[in-house]
Design a protein around this motif. Structure first.
Motif, PDB file in Angstrom:
ATOM      1  N   UNK A   1     -28.706  36.166 -26.964  1.00 20.12           N
ATOM      2  CA  UNK A   1     -29.995  36.493 -26.368  1.00 20.12           C
ATOM      3  C   UNK A   1     -30.094  35.964 -24.942  1.00 20.12           C
ATOM      4  N   UNK A   2     -29.505  34.797 -24.687  1.00 16.58           N
ATOM      5  CA  UNK A   2     -29.483  34.250 -23.331  1.00 16.58           C
ATOM      6  C   UNK A   2     -28.568  35.081 -22.425  1.00 16.58           C
ATOM      7  N   UNK A   3     -27.485  35.603 -22.995  1.00 21.07           N
ATOM      8  CA  UNK A   3     -26.529  36.394 -22.214  1.00 21.07           C
ATOM      9  C   UNK A   3     -27.082  37.771 -21.869  1.00 21.07           C
ATOM     10  N   UNK A   4     -28.010  38.262 -22.675  1.00 22.71           N
ATOM     11  CA  UNK A   4     -28.497  39.642 -22.522  1.00 22.71           C
ATOM     12  C   UNK A   4     -29.006  39.952 -21.116  1.00 22.71           C
ATOM     13  N   UNK A   5     -29.938  39.181 -20.545  1.00 25.70           N
ATOM     14  CA  UNK A   5     -30.415  39.527 -19.201  1.00 25.70           C
ATOM     15  C   UNK A   5     -29.338  39.365 -18.134  1.00 25.70           C
ATOM     16  N   UNK A   6     -28.425  38.432 -18.316  1.00 27.48           N
ATOM     17  CA  UNK A   6     -27.336  38.235 -17.348  1.00 27.48           C
ATOM     18  C   UNK A   6     -26.464  39.481 -17.296  1.00 27.48           C
ATOM     19  N   UNK A   7     -26.058  39.965 -18.463  1.00 34.48           N
ATOM     20  CA  UNK A   7     -25.185  41.132 -18.528  1.00 34.48           C
ATOM     21  C   UNK A   7     -25.894  42.384 -18.021  1.00 34.48           C
TER      22      UNK A   7
ATOM     23  N   UNK B   1     -18.544  28.001 -24.405  1.00 30.95           N
ATOM     24  CA  UNK B   1     -17.632  26.923 -24.791  1.00 30.95           C
ATOM     25  C   UNK B   1     -18.372  25.834 -25.555  1.00 30.95           C
ATOM     26  N   UNK B   2     -19.576  25.512 -25.100  1.00 26.88           N
ATOM     27  CA  UNK B   2     -20.364  24.481 -25.789  1.00 26.88           C
ATOM     28  C   UNK B   2     -20.709  24.914 -27.208  1.00 26.88           C
ATOM     29  N   UNK B   3     -21.221  26.127 -27.369  1.00 30.66           N
ATOM     30  CA  UNK B   3     -21.605  26.607 -28.693  1.00 30.66           C
ATOM     31  C   UNK B   3     -20.381  26.725 -29.598  1.00 30.66           C
ATOM     32  N   UNK B   4     -19.289  27.230 -29.064  1.00 32.37           N
ATOM     33  CA  UNK B   4     -18.069  27.370 -29.869  1.00 32.37           C
ATOM     34  C   UNK B   4     -17.618  26.009 -30.389  1.00 32.37           C
ATOM     35  N   UNK B   5     -17.727  24.984 -29.551  1.00 30.92           N
ATOM     36  CA  UNK B   5     -17.362  23.644 -29.995  1.00 30.92           C
ATOM     37  C   UNK B   5     -18.270  23.142 -31.101  1.00 30.92           C
ATOM     38  N   UNK B   6     -19.546  23.460 -31.011  1.00 33.51           N
ATOM     39  CA  UNK B   6     -20.495  22.975 -32.011  1.00 33.51           C
ATOM     40  C   UNK B   6     -20.341  23.689 -33.352  1.00 33.51           C
ATOM     41  N   UNK B   7     -19.879  24.924 -33.326  1.00 36.51           N
ATOM     42  CA  UNK B   7     -19.705  25.656 -34.590  1.00 36.51           C
ATOM     43  C   UNK B   7     -18.237  25.720 -35.010  1.00 36.51           C
TER      44      UNK B   7
ATOM     45  N   UNK C   1     -22.207  33.908 -12.356  1.00 38.51           N
ATOM     46  CA  UNK C   1     -22.901  34.135 -13.624  1.00 38.51           C
ATOM     47  C   UNK C   1     -21.998  33.954 -14.829  1.00 38.51           C
ATOM     48  N   UNK C   2     -20.776  34.450 -14.736  1.00 39.16           N
ATOM     49  CA  UNK C   2     -19.882  34.338 -15.895  1.00 39.16           C
ATOM     50  C   UNK C   2     -19.337  32.923 -16.060  1.00 39.16           C
ATOM     51  N   UNK C   3     -19.229  32.175 -14.968  1.00 36.14           N
ATOM     52  CA  UNK C   3     -18.824  30.772 -15.091  1.00 36.14           C
ATOM     53  C   UNK C   3     -19.903  29.993 -15.840  1.00 36.14           C
ATOM     54  N   UNK C   4     -21.164  30.205 -15.463  1.00 35.36           N
ATOM     55  CA  UNK C   4     -22.267  29.518 -16.139  1.00 35.36           C
ATOM     56  C   UNK C   4     -22.374  29.963 -17.598  1.00 35.36           C
ATOM     57  N   UNK C   5     -22.240  31.258 -17.833  1.00 38.53           N
ATOM     58  CA  UNK C   5     -22.331  31.762 -19.199  1.00 38.53           C
ATOM     59  C   UNK C   5     -21.217  31.185 -20.056  1.00 38.53           C
ATOM     60  N   UNK C   6     -20.019  31.074 -19.485  1.00 39.56           N
ATOM     61  CA  UNK C   6     -18.902  30.582 -20.284  1.00 39.56           C
ATOM     62  C   UNK C   6     -19.033  29.109 -20.623  1.00 39.56           C
TER      63      UNK C   6
ATOM     64  N   UNK D   1     -14.697  37.116 -28.055  1.00 36.14           N
ATOM     65  CA  UNK D   1     -14.750  38.275 -27.169  1.00 36.14           C
ATOM     66  C   UNK D   1     -15.491  37.958 -25.881  1.00 36.14           C
ATOM     67  N   UNK D   2     -16.667  37.344 -25.988  1.00 40.88           N
ATOM     68  CA  UNK D   2     -17.462  37.066 -24.789  1.00 40.88           C
ATOM     69  C   UNK D   2     -16.754  36.032 -23.906  1.00 40.88           C
ATOM     70  N   UNK D   3     -16.010  35.123 -24.526  1.00 40.18           N
ATOM     71  CA  UNK D   3     -15.248  34.147 -23.742  1.00 40.18           C
ATOM     72  C   UNK D   3     -14.165  34.851 -22.922  1.00 40.18           C
ATOM     73  N   UNK D   4     -13.441  35.765 -23.539  1.00 41.10           N
ATOM     74  CA  UNK D   4     -12.389  36.472 -22.804  1.00 41.10           C
ATOM     75  C   UNK D   4     -12.984  37.387 -21.740  1.00 41.10           C
ATOM     76  N   UNK D   5     -14.131  37.975 -22.029  1.00 40.65           N
ATOM     77  CA  UNK D   5     -14.823  38.770 -21.020  1.00 40.65           C
ATOM     78  C   UNK D   5     -15.179  37.892 -19.822  1.00 40.65           C
ATOM     79  N   UNK D   6     -15.692  36.704 -20.081  1.00 39.39           N
ATOM     80  CA  UNK D   6     -16.040  35.782 -18.995  1.00 39.39           C
ATOM     81  C   UNK D   6     -14.815  35.436 -18.154  1.00 39.39           C
ATOM     82  N   UNK D   7     -13.710  35.117 -18.819  1.00 38.50           N
ATOM     83  CA  UNK D   7     -12.498  34.754 -18.089  1.00 38.50           C
ATOM     84  C   UNK D   7     -12.031  35.907 -17.203  1.00 38.50           C
TER      85      UNK D   7
END
Length: 202
Positions: free
Chosen positions: A153-159, A84-90, A75-80, A40-46
């Motif tokens: 938690x990192x996304x919270x202040x950005x949003x 993407x990194x976390x999604x790859x790791x999990x 902001x959304x480019x950096x967040x994404x 969801x957050x990835x599609x929101x970023x896009x």
């Protein structure tokens, strides 16, 4: 010599197994909550990047709209990148594009100019950010994968910062500073209920 070589091989195998333990320990599939959040957050970023670029590219819209569009893109480019990194790791696969509702909004905004764009941009993004903050709060409260929760938690202040900027922009344009019913958001209504409240809306 033969025994010594076998001993060394045994120790090497043991060290290899130990070295692989962290990766194996994280091989467990993330929960449906974590998986859905990442997608969801990835599609929101896009979608937000496309909408921000649209705002930046229009010459007859309010300067505040263009400026906020630029912040959204950055902001959304950096967040994404982090998503993407976390999604790859999990091991969570991410969609390649915004969903149809988001793309319809992008297309609608691209067809507007001037004050019509300003109004539609602010109204749709107020609704969109209110909803994505709700989704983000739900992940912080209910997520189980540490990396994904940390990401939320990192996304919270950005949003929240972008949402506050939208409210200020709305006020400067004489528009309502809270989401209006029936306005198309940037994402569908969340499927999970947050345990933490939304930020105060004036």
């Amino acid at each position: 010599m033969k025994r010594s070589a076998l001993t060394r091989l045994g120790m090497l195998a043991g060290l290899t197994t130990i070295a692989l333990l962290p990766a194996t320990a994280h091989a467990a599939a993330p929960s449906e909550q974590d998986t859905q959040y990442l997608r969801t957050i990835h599609q929101v970023n896009l979608a937000a990047v496309e909408i921000g670029q649209s705002a930046q590219g229009k010459q007859d819209v309010d300067q505040g709209v263009r400026d906020l569009g630029g912040e959204m893109v950055s902001n959304h480019t950096q967040l994404d990148e982090e998503v993407t990194r976390v999604a790859g790791e999990v091991n969570v696969s991410l969609p390649d594009a915004p969903d149809q509702e988001q793309q319809d909004l992008v297309d609608r905004l691209n067809g507007l100019d001037g004050g019509e764009f300003d109004t539609a941009f602010v109204e749709s993004q107020l609704m969109g950010y209110a909803q994505v903050i709700e989704v983000n709060n739900a992940e912080i409260a209910q997520g189980t994968d540490e990396q994904v929760v940390d990401l939320a938690q990192e996304a919270d202040p950005v949003l929240n910062d972008l949402y506050t900027s939208l409210q200020q922009l709305a006020a400067s344009l004489g528009l309502p500073t809270s989401p209006s019913p029936g306005v198309s958001p940037t994402l569908p209504a969340p499927t999970v209920s947050p345990s933490t409240p939304l930020p105060a809306q004036s």
